[in-house]
Design a protein around this motif. Structure first.
Motif, mmCIF file in Angstrom:
data_model
loop_
_atom_site.group_PDB
_atom_site.id
_atom_site.type_symbol
_atom_site.label_atom_id
_atom_site.label_comp_id
_atom_site.label_asym_id
_atom_site.label_seq_id
_atom_site.Cartn_x
_atom_site.Cartn_y
_atom_site.Cartn_z
ATOM 1 N N UNK A 260 26.144 51.737 24.545
ATOM 2 C CA UNK A 260 27.024 51.475 25.378
ATOM 3 C C UNK A 260 26.403 51.050 26.929
ATOM 4 N N UNK A 261 25.493 52.004 26.910
ATOM 5 C CA UNK A 261 24.564 51.924 28.451
ATOM 6 C C UNK A 261 23.748 50.350 28.318
ATOM 7 N N UNK A 264 26.468 47.390 28.316
ATOM 8 C CA UNK A 264 27.244 47.443 29.695
ATOM 9 C C UNK A 264 26.213 46.800 30.818
ATOM 10 N N UNK A 265 24.786 47.362 30.813
ATOM 11 C CA UNK A 265 24.155 46.708 32.013
ATOM 12 C C UNK A 265 23.690 45.412 31.536
ATOM 13 N N UNK A 282 24.104 49.427 37.567
ATOM 14 C CA UNK A 282 24.094 49.668 35.975
ATOM 15 C C UNK A 282 22.994 49.643 35.437
ATOM 16 N N UNK A 285 21.673 53.485 35.714
ATOM 17 C CA UNK A 285 22.340 54.411 34.984
ATOM 18 C C UNK A 285 21.962 53.909 33.333
ATOM 19 N N UNK A 286 21.758 52.589 33.099
ATOM 20 C CA UNK A 286 21.384 52.563 31.527
ATOM 21 C C UNK A 286 20.100 52.974 31.539
ATOM 22 N N UNK A 288 18.585 55.353 33.015
ATOM 23 C CA UNK A 288 18.681 57.025 32.661
ATOM 24 C C UNK A 288 19.431 57.422 31.358
ATOM 25 N N UNK A 289 20.439 56.716 31.314
ATOM 26 C CA UNK A 289 21.170 57.413 29.820
ATOM 27 C C UNK A 289 20.402 57.077 28.564
ATOM 28 N N UNK A 292 17.894 59.636 28.243
ATOM 29 C CA UNK A 292 18.377 61.041 27.901
ATOM 30 C C UNK A 292 18.700 60.917 26.533
ATOM 31 N N UNK A 337 16.970 58.526 38.161
ATOM 32 C CA UNK A 337 18.121 59.443 38.381
ATOM 33 C C UNK A 337 18.165 59.687 39.837
ATOM 34 N N UNK A 338 16.965 59.628 40.711
ATOM 35 C CA UNK A 338 16.831 59.835 41.833
ATOM 36 C C UNK A 338 17.405 58.798 42.627
ATOM 37 N N UNK A 340 19.818 56.757 41.562
ATOM 38 C CA UNK A 340 21.245 56.725 41.524
ATOM 39 C C UNK A 340 21.834 57.628 42.591
ATOM 40 N N UNK A 341 21.282 58.851 42.435
ATOM 41 C CA UNK A 341 21.769 59.948 43.182
ATOM 42 C C UNK A 341 21.693 59.576 44.730
ATOM 43 N N UNK A 356 30.733 53.095 40.853
ATOM 44 C CA UNK A 356 30.986 53.542 39.309
ATOM 45 C C UNK A 356 31.695 52.428 38.518
ATOM 46 N N UNK B 285 19.970 65.279 44.454
ATOM 47 C CA UNK B 285 20.408 63.828 44.194
ATOM 48 C C UNK B 285 19.940 63.653 42.519
ATOM 49 N N UNK B 286 18.491 64.072 42.436
ATOM 50 C CA UNK B 286 18.276 63.507 40.891
ATOM 51 C C UNK B 286 19.348 64.104 39.740
ATOM 52 N N UNK B 288 22.469 64.681 40.406
ATOM 53 C CA UNK B 288 23.630 63.833 40.505
ATOM 54 C C UNK B 288 23.472 62.685 39.789
ATOM 55 N N UNK B 289 22.258 62.083 40.035
ATOM 56 C CA UNK B 289 21.991 60.705 39.281
ATOM 57 C C UNK B 289 22.249 60.766 37.697
ATOM 58 N N UNK B 290 21.518 61.906 37.316
ATOM 59 C CA UNK B 290 21.670 61.955 35.812
ATOM 60 C C UNK B 290 23.212 62.107 35.341
ATOM 61 N N UNK B 293 24.731 58.751 35.679
ATOM 62 C CA UNK B 293 24.387 57.881 34.479
ATOM 63 C C UNK B 293 25.421 58.049 33.127
ATOM 64 N N UNK B 296 28.900 56.720 33.996
ATOM 65 C CA UNK B 296 29.147 55.381 33.953
ATOM 66 C C UNK B 296 29.195 54.714 32.559
ATOM 67 N N UNK B 297 28.204 55.388 31.620
ATOM 68 C CA UNK B 297 28.075 54.935 30.358
ATOM 69 C C UNK B 297 29.129 55.539 29.688
ATOM 70 N N UNK B 300 31.979 52.850 29.981
ATOM 71 C CA UNK B 300 31.705 51.510 29.365
ATOM 72 C C UNK B 300 32.109 51.667 27.956
ATOM 73 N N UNK B 304 35.478 49.552 26.304
ATOM 74 C CA UNK B 304 35.441 48.880 24.991
ATOM 75 C C UNK B 304 36.387 49.260 24.247
#
Lengths: 359, 388
Positions: A260-261, A264-265, A282, A285-286, A288-289, A292, A337-338, A340-341, A356, B285-286, B288-290, B293, B296-297, B300, B304
């Protein structure tokens, strides 16, 4: 750039899958460990896969980043030991952007700090391009360099024959070649490109790794489901144990999230280009995700495979080691991540929602 | 699950319309808040019952958006409804009153209801004048929905329904609910999913008793609804007798994949962003960013699925995945806020952050339970990928 229909995309990925299935067997992957599979590369080139996403009048096979990403997903799934991301979305794109021809051999690139200074007979390039895939096998390393002048710095692209550089060879944890390319040479010509090119290259690099990870997770899931069905303990297959079922479901969720990530990007960048805030968000986020997902999924896959999955003999490692490598390439999870934050905090409590949803 | 790239299905023109709609909803929400007509809160789709707010949304055309005009609906696309819904959720607006009617009752009536049922309920749902509850779970039937014991017994001209439903949100305010009941006995060796049916039951029917089930906070949103010999005429059977399992399952895909499965704590996340913006360092911030992400995913993926559901494609497993990941994310927001900020949660606090954190902390355990526990969802996913 023409848009493919769903059917055309399916045909492209099916053709690539056919080819890679035959040539990325565990035996072949083991044999090409630490190297680029140049025989496979030749087949991919012959089939026109190595320059997908590059316009035909620029020497490519046509299609855009949607097509290139579809192909990369299949390459990631098969752990193909070839620098396809570089020849399509990265170095290939840079060459096309600069109006330079695609070489017959491999073109590759990476992130780096390179300066270009006008001298007699051309430009002197100095600096390093780091962690470059397959540099030792490549014909060209495509370099993005900064020309410092009186005004604002300008960016130029140079196609540098690898023969004129020196390499510090290295590998990622999957054994894929990642060489530092040291530059101190004069090239006859460089091509100026738009100021945002360095940012776009970094976004494209991150996007390419996200797409590769999503592809690799398909194989990791498939192997894990198969193993859980085959391996018997206490008189039952592992898949009969609810604890194992729940873990496999979590792995499937991570694979789905990674797709999805990445999808989407890719869609976002195909629609708006890379230069918009929504695209930057995007891609970050993609990356990072998918990173993960790579971590969680690889851990579950190994846990389900038990001790056997930890052996050199077992083919799970071709995918999991790549997940561990790719999640850190083109910017670590921490870095993205940094970013994005920081972007969110700058937007503030009310501004983060529009970021978002991209509107 | 392994398709590489899905080409966007957005028809031309819809995208511009969605943008326009978003701006309109944001303006409306700003006005409402400025006028003090609502205070953003966490989990507002459960806890924010405000019938006049629902009617103001209806007046704007934002309830029953996808229903056809012949039933009073607005004939809008799924994506337009999705945009409006997520804007409302992100703002923490009180959407509980119309929530179930708008999300699943309307689409179910359209799909399985008779012409008379549609005419009776759909226009009222669209006007924000008819609110619905759901009667699926029972005291001995939580995750194992097929084990329901509420019984429908054939009688002249209809059915007599007996049993007890629990966790029916808003039954004490709503007008009617859908009841899942067994209308044919379990057969030895037969499917547990056979013999189930759905009834439309007005909550003021004779034989219906509604009792509160208070949450651990003392809040009253959920109810026990006891049905004793409740007569349901034949024309209030939903869909086909015996087809209840299939109908409920298709409802669950709507229930599990929507933005409310990852936005219940969004008001807290926005407040966290605001708090981090006031800091001079870049701590947090890091993390938060995680989180962003993940959010956002999830969006998406959820978008769909919404598009696929609109096209009539079954989405049971993908919806289960969204709900599992999404509700886990909602809880992660609470943990991040707790770890990154120096705030004590207090439900009565005048400080927004403290109050939002308290609401989120106290509601969080329910996120991964309601609408199918995470364990049940993972079981569905496991079967979907072939390990079960």
């Amino acid at each position: 750039m023409t848009e493919s229909t769903q059917e055309e995309l399916a045909a492209l990925t099916a053709a690539a899958r056919d080819l890679l299935e035959d040539h990325c067997t565990p035996e072949r992957l083991a044999a090409s460990e630490g190297r680029t599979d140049l025989a496979l590369w030749a087949l991919l080139a012959e089939a026109g896969f190595t320059h997908v996403g590059i316009a035909e009048d620029a020497g490519g096979s046509g299609g855009g980043i949607v097509e290139a990403a579809a192909l990369l997903g299949v390459a990631g799934e098969h752990a193909a030991p070839v620098p396809l991301a570089e020849s399509t979305l990265l170095a290939g794109w840079l060459l096309a952007l600069a109006g330079l021809p695609q070489p017959d051999g491999l073109a590759t690139t990476g992130e780096g700090e390179v300066s270009a200074r006008p001298v007699d007979g051309g430009y002197r390039l100095q600096g390093t391009v780091r962690r470059v895939p397959a540099a030792r096998d490549a014909e060209l390393v495509v370099v993005l360099a900064r020309v410092d002048g009186d005004g604002a710095a300008r960016l130029v692209v140079a196609a540098v024959p690898v023969a004129g550089t020196s390499l510090v060879e290295g590998h990622n944890v999957a054994g894929e070649q990642r060489d530092d390319v040291l530059l101190d040479l004069v090239v006859p010509d460089v091509v100026e490109v738009r100021a945002g090119t360095a940012d776009e290259l970094r976004l494209r690099g991150a996007l390419s790794r996200s797409v590769l990870i999503a592809g690799a997770l398909d194989r990791v899931l498939r192997l894990t489901v198969r193993y859980a069905g085959e391996r018997r303990q206490f008189g039952r297959p592992l898949s009969a144990f609810q604890a194992v079922q729940q873990q496999v479901a979590l792995l499937a969720a991570e694979a789905a999230a990674a797709h999805a990530a990445a999808d989407g990007a890719v869609e976002q960048c195909a629609r708006d280009g890379f230069a918009t805030p929504a695209s930057a968000f995007a891609v970050a986020a993609a990356k990072v995700r998918t990173a993960q997902a790579a971590s969680t999924a690889a851990a579950i896959a190994h846990q389900v495979h038990g001790a056997l999955g930890m052996t050199r003999e077992h083919s799970l490692r071709f995918s999991t080691t790549r997940l561990w490598a790719w999640r850190s390439e083109w910017g670590s999870e921490a870095q993205w991540s940094q970013q994005l934050g920081r972007t969110a905090v700058a937007a503030g409590a009310d501004g983060v929602w529009p970021l978002l949803v991209g509107a | 699950m392994t398709t590489v790239v899905e080409v966007p299905t957005t028809p031309a023109g819809v995208e511009a319309e969605v943008l326009r709609l978003r701006a309109e909803v944001r303006d409306f929400l700003r006005e409402e808040q400025a006028a003090g007509r609502f205070t953003p809160r966490c989990d507002a789709w459960l806890a924010g019952w405000d019938e006049s707010f629902s009617r103001r949304l209806a007046a704007r055309g934002w309830l029953g958006m996808t229903l056809p005009a012949e039933y009073g609906g607005h004939g809008r696309s799924t994506l337009e409804r999705y945009a409006v819904t997520e804007e409302l959720l992100a703002s923490g607006a009180p959407v509980a009153a119309h929530w179930f009617a708008d999300r699943q009752i309307g689409p179910s009536l359209l799909r399985y209801g008779t012409e008379a049922q549609r005419r009776r309920y759909l226009p009222a749902i669209v006007r924000g004048e008819c609110f619905f509850g759901i009667g699926m779970s029972e005291p001995d039937s939580g995750s194992d929905l097929a084990s329901v014991r509420t019984r429908g017994t054939r009688t002249e001209g209809g059915w007599l329904v007996d049993g007890t439903k629990v966790w029916t949100s808003g039954a004490h305010h709503a007008h009617a609910f859908f009841v899942l009941a067994r209308t044919a006995p379990l057969e030895e060796g037969g499917s547990r999913h056979a013999g189930l049916s759905q009834f439309v039951v007005p909550l003021d029917s004779p034989g219906v008793t509604i009792r509160p089930i208070e949450l651990l906070t003392g809040e009253h949103h959920f109810n026990e609804v006891v049905l004793e010999g409740v007569f349901v005429p034949d024309d209030m059977v939903l869909g086909e007798i015996g087809d209840g399992w299939h109908q409920v399952t298709s409802e669950l895909a709507f229930e599990r994949s929507g933005p409310e499965r990852f936005l219940s704590t969004y008001p807290l996340l926005a407040a966290l962003v605001g708090a981090l913006a006031e800091r001079t360092d870049s701590d947090g911030q890091r993390d938060l960013g995680a989180l962003l992400a993940r959010l956002w995913t999830l969006r998406q993926r959820s978008l769909r699925i919404a598009a696929s559901l609109a096209g009539g494609v079954a989405q049971e497993v993908p919806a289960a995945l969204v709900k599992d990941l999404g509700t886990r994310f909602e809880v992660e927001v609470v943990e991040a806020a707790r770890l990154l900020l120096d705030v004590e949660p207090d439900p009565g606090s005048a400080t927004t952050l403290s109050r939002l954190l308290a609401e989120a902390v106290l509601h969080a355990p329910g996120f991964t339970i309601r609408g199918g526990t995470s364990e049940i969802l993972r079981g569905l996913v496991a079967r979907g990928v072939g390990v079960r």
